[in-house]
Design a protein around this motif. Structure first.
Motif, PDB file in Angstrom:
ATOM      1  N   PRO A 239      -3.646 -74.591  -2.553  1.00 56.50           N
ATOM      2  CA  PRO A 239      -2.680 -73.526  -2.850  1.00 56.50           C
ATOM      3  C   PRO A 239      -1.282 -73.943  -2.396  1.00 56.50           C
ATOM      4  O   PRO A 239      -1.124 -74.670  -1.407  1.00 56.50           O
ATOM      5  N   LEU A 240      -0.258 -73.486  -3.108  1.00 56.26           N
ATOM      6  CA  LEU A 240       1.111 -73.899  -2.787  1.00 56.26           C
ATOM      7  C   LEU A 240       1.502 -73.629  -1.331  1.00 56.26           C
ATOM      8  O   LEU A 240       2.158 -74.467  -0.703  1.00 56.26           O
ATOM      9  N   PRO A 241       1.139 -72.477  -0.748  1.00 54.83           N
ATOM     10  CA  PRO A 241       1.560 -72.228   0.643  1.00 54.83           C
ATOM     11  C   PRO A 241       1.067 -73.286   1.627  1.00 54.83           C
ATOM     12  O   PRO A 241       1.630 -73.427   2.719  1.00 54.83           O
ATOM     13  N   MET A 242       0.030 -74.023   1.242  1.00 48.23           N
ATOM     14  CA  MET A 242      -0.489 -75.065   2.139  1.00 48.23           C
ATOM     15  C   MET A 242       0.576 -76.120   2.430  1.00 48.23           C
ATOM     16  O   MET A 242       0.585 -76.725   3.516  1.00 48.23           O
ATOM     17  N   VAL A 243       1.504 -76.334   1.487  1.00 51.01           N
ATOM     18  CA  VAL A 243       2.572 -77.322   1.707  1.00 51.01           C
ATOM     19  C   VAL A 243       3.954 -76.680   1.770  1.00 51.01           C
ATOM     20  O   VAL A 243       4.902 -77.300   2.262  1.00 51.01           O
TER      21      VAL A 243
ATOM     22  N   PRO B  58      11.671 -75.145   1.196  1.00 50.04           N
ATOM     23  CA  PRO B  58      10.621 -76.134   0.956  1.00 50.04           C
ATOM     24  C   PRO B  58      10.161 -76.236  -0.489  1.00 50.04           C
ATOM     25  O   PRO B  58      10.081 -77.341  -1.039  1.00 50.04           O
ATOM     26  N   GLU B  59       9.890 -75.095  -1.136  1.00 51.95           N
ATOM     27  CA  GLU B  59       9.294 -75.190  -2.473  1.00 51.95           C
ATOM     28  C   GLU B  59      10.223 -75.832  -3.496  1.00 51.95           C
ATOM     29  O   GLU B  59       9.806 -76.779  -4.183  1.00 51.95           O
ATOM     30  N   PRO B  60      11.470 -75.393  -3.649  1.00 54.30           N
ATOM     31  CA  PRO B  60      12.329 -76.077  -4.633  1.00 54.30           C
ATOM     32  C   PRO B  60      12.564 -77.547  -4.292  1.00 54.30           C
ATOM     33  O   PRO B  60      12.684 -78.383  -5.194  1.00 54.30           O
ATOM     34  N   TRP B  61      12.604 -77.837  -2.990  1.00 52.94           N
ATOM     35  CA  TRP B  61      12.809 -79.244  -2.617  1.00 52.94           C
ATOM     36  C   TRP B  61      11.589 -80.087  -3.004  1.00 52.94           C
ATOM     37  O   TRP B  61      11.740 -81.177  -3.556  1.00 52.94           O
ATOM     38  N   LEU B  62      10.370 -79.586  -2.731  1.00 50.87           N
ATOM     39  CA  LEU B  62       9.158 -80.312  -3.101  1.00 50.87           C
ATOM     40  C   LEU B  62       9.064 -80.492  -4.615  1.00 50.87           C
ATOM     41  O   LEU B  62       8.639 -81.539  -5.106  1.00 50.87           O
ATOM     42  N   ARG B  63       9.484 -79.471  -5.365  1.00 58.18           N
ATOM     43  CA  ARG B  63       9.487 -79.602  -6.827  1.00 58.18           C
ATOM     44  C   ARG B  63      10.484 -80.670  -7.268  1.00 58.18           C
ATOM     45  O   ARG B  63      10.196 -81.464  -8.172  1.00 58.18           O
ATOM     46  N   SER B  64      11.636 -80.707  -6.633  1.00 56.96           N
ATOM     47  CA  SER B  64      12.654 -81.691  -7.019  1.00 56.96           C
ATOM     48  C   SER B  64      12.203 -83.117  -6.740  1.00 56.96           C
ATOM     49  O   SER B  64      12.658 -84.061  -7.389  1.00 56.96           O
TER      50      SER B  64
ATOM     51  N   ALA C  19       3.151 -78.915 -12.197  1.00 59.29           N
ATOM     52  CA  ALA C  19       2.349 -77.881 -12.852  1.00 59.29           C
ATOM     53  C   ALA C  19       1.826 -76.875 -11.828  1.00 59.29           C
ATOM     54  O   ALA C  19       0.656 -76.450 -11.879  1.00 59.29           O
ATOM     55  N   ASP C  20       2.711 -76.519 -10.890  1.00 58.35           N
ATOM     56  CA  ASP C  20       2.392 -75.545  -9.841  1.00 58.35           C
ATOM     57  C   ASP C  20       1.244 -75.978  -8.929  1.00 58.35           C
ATOM     58  O   ASP C  20       0.587 -75.136  -8.302  1.00 58.35           O
ATOM     59  N   ARG C  21       1.002 -77.279  -8.853  1.00 59.84           N
ATOM     60  CA  ARG C  21      -0.018 -77.826  -7.963  1.00 59.84           C
ATOM     61  C   ARG C  21       0.598 -78.877  -7.039  1.00 59.84           C
ATOM     62  O   ARG C  21       1.344 -79.752  -7.493  1.00 59.84           O
TER      63      ARG C  21
END
Length: 472
Positions: free
Chosen positions: A170-174, A193-199, A205-207
């Protein structure tokens, strides 16, 4: 030294000495050397070259018969032209280059010509003219048939990396872990964290990808159960650790994010080595930088697609670090520690961004590990490639004593100076070396060369010492 004749086409023609020919025949077949009869079919030779290129490279000697197990005799092609069929089959898929080299070998007193094919480990998949792919097993050549086998070979060679694969985490794990929070603060990413990890393409694909889980999950082992480090302490010098030799019957499992694993595994390894001093590891010590760099290297470059842990085994006379996954790219045990190739580029790059980066000098870690052993006058780490991984031996094996090195030098040279001796023994202190030379003088093994005081003393063997078998 072999005499090189003019080059003709794709093949070089060498005439070697009798001693060189005998030395060649005395070599043992192993992962890097294979002897074949001149009767081998060209197509079979082509498969073998593919297998060598897809493994660790090596040499194929064609024209040597095995007269008894491990014993070979020279039985070459009568004429160089007779080897053309074999060479022509090879130079199509494997044109002469730095990767593929072809020689004919001739020697006085030996019948005919041998072919020597030298293959470097290839960066890409090495296929035959028909498109088939082969790898070397323990004592065989195996064709890569299925898509899964090909994907596995790509992983092994570093063409693709499992760090890019997405996970079911699940995304919250990272995105909401303590580790990512520490990283965002310490690395000053100035981003959530989330936008940075996506970048950084660590959420696809949300994983979360494997790299994201390894680096930033507090417990990656929930998703990657074998992404841990096992530490063992054996009160033994045996080649293989046995359960009954485990100190207190314990093993230690180090889990957590990559940086936490490195820190805790190095600390536990150092603690276990220190804890047994004064008993059966009296004077054993290892450079901290060597333990740190080799464990760091294992975590960064292991193949995370293989369901196995990293294993750190502490014996009375050595430390072993075994990691899953063969050496990637063009890297082989022969070109380490200088060769450079990263299987997991994201994991390596991101670890370098941590405030307390375990890989501060990217690309120089193994060099530092080797140099640290040398500075402590210990044998260099030994890197061995197994069928499924890499095993590094860190042996507490002292190099030759300074006195032995001095005497070995004087066995082939007339004199030696303090400066020359320090260069040979890697001893920085002039005073320390002077004591070694003084001891040899007191023992009557060497003597000062008369008239050399002004320009610095020179030393030579005493004639009586040169003729004796005394050792120091």
């Amino acid at each position: 030294m072999a005499e090189r004749a003019p080059r003709e086409g794709a093949m070089r023609h060498l005439r070697i000495k009798e001693t060189e020919a005998r030395s060649l025949l005395n070599r043992s077949e192993d992962h890097y050397v294979d002897f074949k009869s001149k009767d081998i079919k060209p197509a079979s030779l082509e498969k073998l070259v593919s297998a060598f290129g897809n493994s660790s490279g090596g040499e194929i000697i064609v024209g040597a018969n095995e007269v008894k197990p491990g014993k070979f005799e020279w039985d070459g092609f009568s004429r160089i032209e007779d080897a053309n069929a074999h060479i022509h089959v090879l130079i199509g898929p494997y044109p002469e280059s730095d990767t593929f080299q072809y020689d004919t070998l001739a020697a006085d007193g030996f019948p005919g010509y041998l072919i020597r094919v030298t293959i470097a480990k290839t960066r890409e998949i090495c296929t035959t003219a028909s498109g088939a792919t082969y790898v070397r097993g323990a004592a065989s050549v195996k064709q890569v048939v299925t898509a899964a086998e090909l994907d596995n070979l790509k992983m092994q060679k570093g063409i693709s990396s499992y760090e890019d694969a997405t996970t079911k985490a699940p995304l919250p794990m990272v995105t909401d872990s303590l580790q990512i929070t520490e990283f965002v603060i310490d690395a000053l990413t100035f981003s959530e964290p989330e936008p940075w990890l996506r970048s950084q393409l660590m959420i696809v694909a949300d994983r979360p990808t494997v790299a994201a889980v390894v680096l930033f999950a507090d417990e990656p082992q929930v998703v990657l159960p074998k992404a841990s480090i096992m530490v063992y302490r054996y009160a033994s010098r045996d080649q293989v650790g046995r359960r009954e030799d485990l100190v207190d019957g314990k093993t230690w499992t180090v889990e957590g994010s990559a940086i936490k694993q490195i820190q805790q595994a190095v600390a536990k390894t150092t603690e276990l080595i220190e804890s047994v001093k004064g008993s059966n590891l009296n004077d054993v010590a290892y450079p901290p930088v060597t333990l740190h760099e080799i464990i760091t290297n294992a975590v960064i470059h292991r193949d995370y697609s293989i369901a196995d842990n990293i294993h750190v085994r502490i014996f009375d006379d050595r430390v072993e670090v075994e990691s899953p996954g063969r050496l990637p790219g063009h890297v082989t045990p022969r070109n380490l520690p200088g060769a450079r190739f990263s299987r997991n580029e994201i994991i390596e790059r991101m670890l370098h961004k941590f405030a307390d980066a375990p890989n501060k000098n990217v690309g120089e870690g193994l060099l530092a590990a080797f140099e640290a052993m040398k500075a402590m006058r210990l044998a260099a780490p030994q890197v061995v490639e197994t069928d499924v991984g890499v095993l590094v031996y860190i042996k507490h094996e002292p190099l030759d004593s300074p006195a032995t090195i001095v005497l070995d030098h004087l066995a082939t040279h007339e004199t030696i100076t303090n400066r020359e001796a320090r260069g040979l023994t890697n001893i920085a202190s002039e005073t320390t070396m002077r004591r070694t030379l003084a001891k040899l003088l007191d023992q009557g093994v060497i003597e000062q060369v008369p008239g050399t005081l002004k320009g610095g003393y020179k030393y030579r063997l005493k004639k009586s010492a040169a003729d004796s078998s005394n050792t120091v």
